[in-house]
Scaffold this motif. Structure first.
Motif: not given
Ligand SMILES: Cc1ncc(COP(=O)(O)O)c(C=O)c1O
Length: 479
Positions: A126-131, A318-326
């Motif tokens: 998996f990649s968690l990057q997309p917002a 996306r910049d950095f690693y995605g919407n981490i809080e989500v």
């Protein structure tokens, strides 16, 4: 007078003589930089400001106010503990450029979330990057393109989507440069295998599908569909926006899908709507994992590292690693629900949807097209209501506002005339479901002129949407 035990002096004598200025002159700002005229902004008391914003908040409607059965959008209640934990300073105060050795806990959460999503979907990586969901589709299509290019299949330029697909599916495929071929559904509301067979060719790059589809109908021929797509040399893409319906029960990976995106902000409990923020992680089968965006989170012994060494990666989306809080909210939600809780999500969301569907179907005003059993959502048509009383889906939706209820999705999917697409979700009580059905039945029995004029009890009346769309005003003007 009250006195502190250790002071003889009355406590009020120790307070400053003057009222404290909340906004004192900033003496240290050099004279030449100080403004000469006061800013042209409202000068209001705190209380006035609080009342203003509180009043505005009451003009809005959210899941905290009541049921929000926006089909295809899974507006379910999100436990507050997920929000609370995501708001911990341990998460909100970290910086994306911080050395990874100082954010081991967060990396561990992201890593473990990926592992859970892999198990839930039956995918390999998996990649968690997309917002967002659509962003996940875009990444999925980039992976489809990269895969075919790596196989020397540059001529595979077509992506097939059924006519029940969410609008973002064809849009994402087109954004990556594919030609979109839409195929009609059969009389059951599912993929027509004969049409699919004729459409598949050596130009096909992928078929994009959601299962259950947006009618809430499970594509029971999915294994055959997967074989047909793979035999044609194409990939099968899963739009996971409807995963709520099959959580813990069935896995897209086992159905033969090669790439999936999930909407964490739907299935895994993050407020959805209002433009985000969301997260649309993308999972792939093993042969496609080399194309995932970088960095990937890896576990090396007891440490978690960010690995950029994937030469075939499609790059960052996306910049950095995605919407981490989500992602943190989704992780907390998964821990809360546990394995059995996730199964219950699917069971109760399907039960709720079928309960409402049955009650509405019997009324004679709302027609249920296609086969009977639905998953987490269902679509009824207001055609009978239009024929009998001239009342359309938009009128019903607007009248629901007068009942203090949020309307369902309307006019989607496009293949159902005068569609109301209702997704009650698993978080609503029987009383709330009954109340909603009663409102829909009561509207059907009302004077049509009242319904066509609705809403009449909201701060804003019905707007001329065509006029608004043609005369967009996107900035605030003080008139
Ligand atoms: C079936 C389906 N696919 C994709 C999307 C796109 O997701 P997002 O709104 O997060 O971009 C949605 C959103 O409602 C959806 O219902």
């Amino acid at each position: 007078m009250y006195r502190f035990a250790s002071f003889d002096e009355p406590i009020l004598n120790r307070l400053p003589q003057k009222r404290v200025e909340v906004n004192p002159e900033i003496e240290w700002v050099p004279e030449k930089l100080r403004r000469k005229t006061p800013p042209n902004i409202p000068n209001l008391e705190e209380q006035q400001v609080v009342r203003h914003f509180f009043r505005l908040s009451q003009m809005n409607y959210g899941i905290e106010n009541g049921m929000y059965p926006l089909g295809s959008c899974t507006m379910k209640y999100n436990p507050k503990i997920c929000e609370d934990i995501a708001n911990w300073r341990a998460f909100t105060d970290i910086h994306p450029y911080q050395n990874e050795s100082t954010v081991q806990g967060t990396l561990q959460i992201l890593y473990e979330l990926e592992q859970m999503l892999k198990e839930i979907t039956g995918m390999h990586a998996f990649s968690l990057q997309p917002a967002a969901g659509a962003h996940g589709e875009f990444l999925g299509m980039l992976i489809v393109r990269a895969y075919h290019e790596s196989m020397g299949n540059e001529e595979r330029r077509e992506v097939i989507v059924p006519d029940t697909a969410h609008g973002t599916n064809p849009a994402s495929a087109r954004m990556v440069g594919f030609d979109v071929i839409e195929i009609p559904s059969n009389s059951e509301g599912t993929v027509d295998l004969k049409v699919l067979e004729k459409t598949l060719s050596d130009k096909t790059a992928a078929l994009m599908l959601t299962n259950p589809n947006t009618l809430g109908i499970f594509e029971s021929d999915i294994l055959e569909i997967a074989d047909m797509v793979h035999d044609a040399g194409a990939l099968l893409y899963y739009d996971g926006a409807n995963l709520n319906a099959i959580l813990g029960k069935a896995r897209p990976g086992d159905m033969g899908f090669d790439i999936v995106h999930l909407n964490l902000h739907k299935t895994f409990s993050t407020p959805h709507g209002g433009g985000g923020p969301g997260a649309g992680p993308v999972g792939v089968k093993e042969s496609l994992s080399k194309f995932l965006p970088v960095p990937r989170i890896k576990k090396e012994g007891n440490r978690y590292v960010l690995d950029y060494n994937y030469p075939h990666s499609v790059g960052k989306v996306r910049d950095f690693y995605g919407n981490i809080e989500v992602c943190i909210k989704a992780y907390v939600y998964l821990l809360l629900m546990g394995r059995n809780g996730l199964k219950e999500v699917a069971e109760i969301s399907v039960l709720n949807s079928n309960y409402m569907k049955e009650k509405l179907k019997k009324s004679g005003f709302y027609h249920l097209p296609y086969r009977d059993l639905r998953k987490h959502e269902f679509v009824v048509s207001c055609e009978p209501l239009r024929e009998k009383k001239g009342v359309r889906a938009i009128d019903v939706a607007k009248r629901l506002l007068d009942y203090g209820l949020h309307p369902p999705t309307i006019y989607f999917p496009l293949i159902v005339k005068e569609a109301l697409m209702i997704e009650p979700t698993e978080t609503e009580t029987k009383e709330d479901l009954d109340r909603y059905v009663e409102a829909l039945l009561s509207i059907a029995n009302e004077d049509p002129e009242i319904v066509k004029e609705a809403p009449s009890k909201t701060p804003n009346r019905r707007i001329d949407e065509a006029f608004a769309a043609k005369n967009l005003v996107l900035t605030w003007k003080d008139i």
